[in-house]
Write a protein that holds these residues in place. Structure first.
Motif, mmCIF file in Angstrom:
data_model
loop_
_atom_site.group_PDB
_atom_site.id
_atom_site.type_symbol
_atom_site.label_atom_id
_atom_site.label_comp_id
_atom_site.label_asym_id
_atom_site.label_seq_id
_atom_site.Cartn_x
_atom_site.Cartn_y
_atom_site.Cartn_z
ATOM 1 N N VAL A 1 19.618 2.403 26.881
ATOM 2 C CA VAL A 1 20.251 1.175 27.372
ATOM 3 C C VAL A 1 21.557 1.568 28.066
ATOM 4 N N LEU A 2 21.778 1.012 29.254
ATOM 5 C CA LEU A 2 22.952 1.351 30.057
ATOM 6 C C LEU A 2 23.951 0.206 30.048
ATOM 7 N N ALA A 3 25.227 0.549 29.927
ATOM 8 C CA ALA A 3 26.269 -0.477 29.838
ATOM 9 C C ALA A 3 26.416 -1.255 31.134
ATOM 10 N N GLY A 4 26.125 -0.621 32.250
ATOM 11 C CA GLY A 4 26.390 -1.256 33.545
ATOM 12 C C GLY A 4 25.341 -2.247 33.983
ATOM 13 N N TYR A 5 24.159 -2.253 33.377
ATOM 14 C CA TYR A 5 23.102 -3.161 33.804
ATOM 15 C C TYR A 5 22.979 -4.304 32.811
ATOM 16 N N GLY A 6 22.977 -5.537 33.316
ATOM 17 C CA GLY A 6 22.920 -6.688 32.424
ATOM 18 C C GLY A 6 24.185 -6.759 31.610
ATOM 19 N N THR A 7 24.053 -6.817 30.283
ATOM 20 C CA THR A 7 25.228 -6.940 29.411
ATOM 21 C C THR A 7 25.455 -5.698 28.552
ATOM 22 N N GLY A 8 24.612 -4.683 28.720
ATOM 23 C CA GLY A 8 24.733 -3.481 27.895
ATOM 24 C C GLY A 8 24.121 -3.663 26.522
ATOM 25 N N ALA A 9 23.359 -4.756 26.360
ATOM 26 C CA ALA A 9 22.650 -5.014 25.100
ATOM 27 C C ALA A 9 21.280 -5.579 25.448
ATOM 28 N N ILE A 10 20.257 -5.168 24.714
ATOM 29 C CA ILE A 10 18.913 -5.697 24.977
ATOM 30 C C ILE A 10 18.268 -6.192 23.695
ATOM 31 N N MET A 11 17.342 -7.136 23.876
ATOM 32 C CA MET A 11 16.444 -7.505 22.778
ATOM 33 C C MET A 11 15.180 -6.675 22.978
ATOM 34 N N ALA A 12 14.708 -6.047 21.938
ATOM 35 C CA ALA A 12 13.568 -5.144 22.052
ATOM 36 C C ALA A 12 12.280 -5.847 21.645
ATOM 37 N N VAL A 13 11.296 -5.823 22.550
ATOM 38 C CA VAL A 13 9.973 -6.423 22.289
ATOM 39 C C VAL A 13 8.962 -5.283 22.387
ATOM 40 N N PRO A 14 8.806 -4.483 21.338
ATOM 41 C CA PRO A 14 8.039 -3.240 21.428
ATOM 42 C C PRO A 14 6.570 -3.423 21.796
#
Length: 945
Positions: free
Chosen positions: A382-395
């Protein structure tokens, strides 16, 4: 008269300068055509034969357009700032300016020898204060502008200060670093520094905290493409991720316009696709997640809010400020150790590397759709610069989330009926939704997507998120703002001084702010950039001038910025400056810009697809908003030249000896292959005496030859000094001439493809030019040209060539043009054609490819002025009509002989004539004719039995 290319090329290069043949000015009576090469960085090694490839290709086109009557602008200059000159200065103490000037002089000498039609009167150097005046000026304009999302353009920052004083920022729709909310009263109550900090949130050129690739040994920030495998490309020094306060340009504000502009320009689809992916537009929703047992909340961006029921964990970027807030004491040591490891990896490496790493923070987030507590992890995918730097994971429905869940044993909940996620994730673009919510569970919210199609579920979820204030529907872009600071000496200085820790611009009338002298080119002992060594680097606001540092009082004299601008600063608007390079009052005069408008043909390498070509398009769009640039897109047509690779040669040394065995005998010995300088090899045959003189250790070398020769092995590799396969164009020009070099580089293959350099084929091109010359002079130096009228066959050969070359040049298929020239000259030679009517037009057609010899022969033909100002010949289709057709005569499908017939001959007449021919009688003898098939303009097949 012998073809003496050395004298001819020297003569015409001198005359072009004397007559100012290539100097161009605006001419309203002519249609303009602007040709531009991506200008070179002048390295110490000079040019090798690969460098001129694009320049030759564009030069041919520029000359062709001039012959068509266009007013052609074809300038050249130097991207003169760069790390190599600074590193050399650190090693030797020689000022980068001296190194750069020496390198430029070497480049110019080499370029002149190749016979380019550059208007050197317009030469620019990015390190020249007269040039970077306008780079600094543009930066100041960006600092004093914000981007209005409603009007989709840059606007003066004064508009914001006026609006804030009256209304606060209510209703403001502007590009910004973070969402702020304040009233007019709150704004008016702020101190000057507080107001400046707020405005910094909106400026197009702004100071911001960003993660950078920091190289301690080089003492500077590096771009992603300057880092390879965790070390600097130059020097191989370790690089770490570090958060620093840097100047940035708000390129992201222009993301949609950068995307839309691709539809208006003539670039290859592959290059457009590369830019589209880099810009990375995605539509989705920002949704709030609460941290369990805490007041903390954080936002995630997702393009698939409909998959919220399948979220089984969250992932934060290692750089996220949330990491420190959600990490529990029990997990702190593990998290710190993980963060230390990820510092050594660039974003580009993290994107491309598919290995799974991560660490649990110890905290949980609450899924707003299910109420379930899901663990919060930290991982560098996960990259800080894209979106908000946080993701919800849907494996269940994302491959990287799936790999992470499998690796760490996290739950996987499928959301599409019938999908199998036992071995891999399922691409959930189509199907019927399930487990949203799960059966036999008490619903946490009143949203139920079960039974809907994926498309229906997406629309329903977006609407639900908006109506229930769980987040907002948003368009997101992967494109980041450009980091615009470098901690080095050899770059454009920022026209910025600091008052109370905040940046202010020096007066525009005081530009350019020139680079100061420094005692050392390294960072200071306290870690400041090299400009920290300058003793006269302070700004006197009262007298508007640079003064000694000891005069800084922070009342009227303030410290100047110590960073310099990055390499791409000087190349982001150079195409505009070429239009009007000696203008002291403006970047470009309005009338001049209206004439040249933008670049019609831009030639350069694909490696600039996500760097220079993004930044320069952004820069031009900003200047277009200001009314400076007449056209929004700077480069209308773009051609990417391929790379000329090296063709390396090898010698084979018998182990533990100084004896070298020829290629086809090496299998009889235990040998070690060694690179050898290709300049002492001809047609893969080694000059053994030159080899012995090449390096001291080979002085006593012995050789095992085959048929009296030492045959070298070969391989296609990157052209580089370390492989001894660099071919200097000066050597080719000296041996064969510039016209041969120009034509041979184009003959190697299509311009846009990479191909190996192989000197073995250059003789053929040189022989062609000598044969072309022999149409004018025989071996006894007798002038052969006559005024006799051309016959049909001669005209046919010429007009076939003109048609072919005209079409090929438009398609940049120069290699097939050169083949056509060879065929035509062979035909004319066979016909002993030396007629002025033919040779005049043949010379003009060849002139873009081989300008020196064509200038000489154009003059020989009695023409006045340069061949550059002749008229491109038009082909006449009448001469291309075939009067006769060659038919293949076959018996039972086997070709036996050929016959010529008039092109308009009827099938019956053809059949009758063929059957009456004595050769047919011979093949038919004693057999019956079953039928005769006449395929018009091709074959006659007689079926016999």
């Amino acid at each position: 008269m012998e073809y003496n290319f050395r004298e001819i090329e020297k003569k015409w290069q001198k005359r072009w300068v004397e007559n100012k043949t290539y100097q161009v000015t605006e001419d309203e009576t002519k249609q303009k055509y602007y040709v531009l090469n991506m200008f070179p960085y002048p390295s110490g090694a000079g040019l090798h034969v690969g460098h001129p490839l694009g320049y030759i290709a564009s030069d041919i086109y520029a000359r062709y357009k001039r012959l068509q009557g266009f007013n052609v602008l074809n300038p050249m200059g130097y991207d003169a700032y760069g790390l190599p000159a600074e590193q050399y200065a650190i090693q030797t103490g020689q000022h980068p300016a001296i190194t750069t000037v020496n390198n430029i002089n070497r480049y110019r000498e080499q370029l002149d020898k190749i016979g380019f039609s550059f208007d050197w009167n317009r030469e620019i150097r990015t390190c020249d204060p007269e040039y970077y005046h306008w780079t600094q000026w543009a930066f100041q304009k960006m600092f004093n502008s914000y981007y209005c999302n409603d009007e989709k353009q840059a606007r003066p920052i004064e508009e914001l200060t006026e609006a804030f004083a009256k209304y606060g920022n209510e209703g403001l729709n502007a590009a910004c670093s973070e969402e702020l909310r304040f009233t007019a009263d709150e704004w008016n109550a702020m101190s000057e520094k507080e107001q400046q900090e707020v405005l910094m949130n909106y400026r197009i050129a702004y100071l911001g905290e960003t993660m950078v690739n920091w190289c301690p040994q080089l003492g500077t920030v590096l771009a992603n493409d300057e880092v390879v495998d965790g070390v600097s490309e130059r020097g191989g020094f370790p690089v770490v991720q570090k958060k620093m306060r840097q100047w940035c340009l708000r390129v992201s504000a222009y993301a949609q316009r950068l995307l839309d502009g691709l539809d208006t320009i003539d670039w290859t689809e592959s290059l457009k696709e590369t830019q589209k992916n880099w810009i990375g537009r995605s539509e989705g929703a920002e949704i709030q997640f609460k941290v369990k047992d805490s007041d903390l909340e954080f936002t995630i961006f997702t393009t698939r809010a409909d998959t919220m029921f399948g979220v089984t964990f969250m992932v934060l970027a290692p750089e996220s400020e949330l990491v420190a807030q959600v990490t529990t004491p029990e997990q702190k040591d593990d998290v710190d150790a993980y963060l230390e490891r990820t510092k050594k990896r660039t974003e580009r490496e993290r994107i491309s590397d598919r290995s799974v790493t991560g660490v649990f923070s110890g905290s949980y987030a609450v899924n707003p759709f299910t109420g379930e507590a899901v663990p919060i992890w930290i991982s560098d995918y996960v990259l800080a610069g894209y979106g908000t730097g946080a993701i919800m994971a849907v494996p269940a429905h994302d491959s990287r989330d799936y790999a992470f869940a499998k690796h760490f044993g996290l739950p996987i909940v499928p959301l599409v009926e019938g999908c199998d996620v036992s071995e891999e994730s399922f691409d959930a673009k189509e199907g019927i939704v399930c487990n949203s919510p799960k059966n036999n569970t008490e619903p946490y919210c009143d949203l139920n997507l079960n039974g809907l199609t994926i498309k229906e579920a997406i629309a329903t979820t977006k609407k639900y998120v908006k109506e229930h204030n769980l987040g907002r529907v948003k368009v997101n872009f992967r494109l980041r703002d450009a980091i615009f600071s470098r901690q080095r000496y050899w770059g454009e200085p920022f026209p910025v001084y600091y008052k109370d820790g905040m940046p202010y611009m020096i007066d525009e009338s005081c530009l350019p702010l020139e680079l100061p002298e420094v005692a050392k080119f390294l960072p200071t002992e306290t870690g400041e950039p090299p400009l920290g060594h300058a003793t006269k680097w302070a700004w006197d606001t009262a007298n508007k001038c640079v003064v000694d540092n000891n005069k800084i009082d922070n009342i009227t004299v303030f410290p100047l910025e110590l960073n310099t601008m990055p390499g791409f600063a000087g190349s982001s608007a150079y195409y505009l400056r070429y239009m009007d390079p000696r203008n002291h009052t403006a970047l470009v005069d309005k009338k001049v810009d209206e004439y040249w408008r933008n670049v019609d043909l831009y030639v350069g390498g694909t490696e600039h697809a996500t760097g220079h070509l993004i930044y320069s398009r952004f820069w031009n769009k900003f200047l277009y908003d200001l009314g400076i640039s007449a056209v929004e897109e700077p480069f209308q047509k773009l051609v990417n030249q391929g790379m000329i690779q090296g063709r390396s040669n090898f010698v084979y040394r018998i182990k533990d000896t100084n004896t070298f065995v020829s290629l086809n005998l090496k299998d009889q010995y235990d040998t070690t292959p060694l690179h050898v300088d290709v300049n002492i090899v001809s047609n893969d045959v080694l000059d053994t005496e030159a080899f012995k003189a090449w390096r001291p250790e080979y002085e006593t070398a012995e050789f095992i030859l085959e048929d009296g020769k030492y045959i070298c092995g070969w391989a296609v590799e990157k052209m580089s000094k370390s492989m001894f396969n660099v071919v200097n164009p000066d050597m080719i020009v000296e041996k064969y001439g510039a016209d041969t070099l120009r034509m041979y580089e184009m003959f190697l293959g299509p311009v846009e493809q990479s191909k190996p350099w192989d000197t073995n084929g250059i003789d053929g091109v040189h022989r062609f030019i000598k044969k072309f010359w022999s149409l004018f002079y025989d071996r006894n130096d007798n002038y052969l040209v006559t005024d006799e009228p051309a016959n049909k066959e001669e005209l046919k050969s010429l007009h076939k060539l003109i048609k072919k070359v005209t079409g090929d040049i438009e398609q940049f298929s120069y290699n097939t043009s050169i083949s056509a020239f060879m065929i035509c000259v062979n035909e004319l030679f066979a016909m002993k054609c030396s007629k002025k009517e033919i040779l005049n037009r043949l010379t003009v057609t060849l002139a873009p490819f081989a300008p020196h010899v064509c200038e000489e022969l154009w003059e020989t033909l009695g023409n006045t002025g340069s061949v550059c100002d002749a008229q491109w010949p038009a082909y006449n289709e009448e001469y291309l009509v075939e009067n006769t057709v060659n038919y293949t005569i076959s018996f039972n499908g086997k070709a036996r002989f050929n016959m010529e017939f008039p092109a308009d001959a009827a099938s019956d007449a053809i059949q009758e004539t063929v059957l009456a021919d004595e050769r047919s009688i011979k093949w038919i003898d004693g057999k019956n004719i079953v039928k005769v098939i006449v395929v018009p303009k091709k074959i006659v097949n007689i079926v016999i039995k």
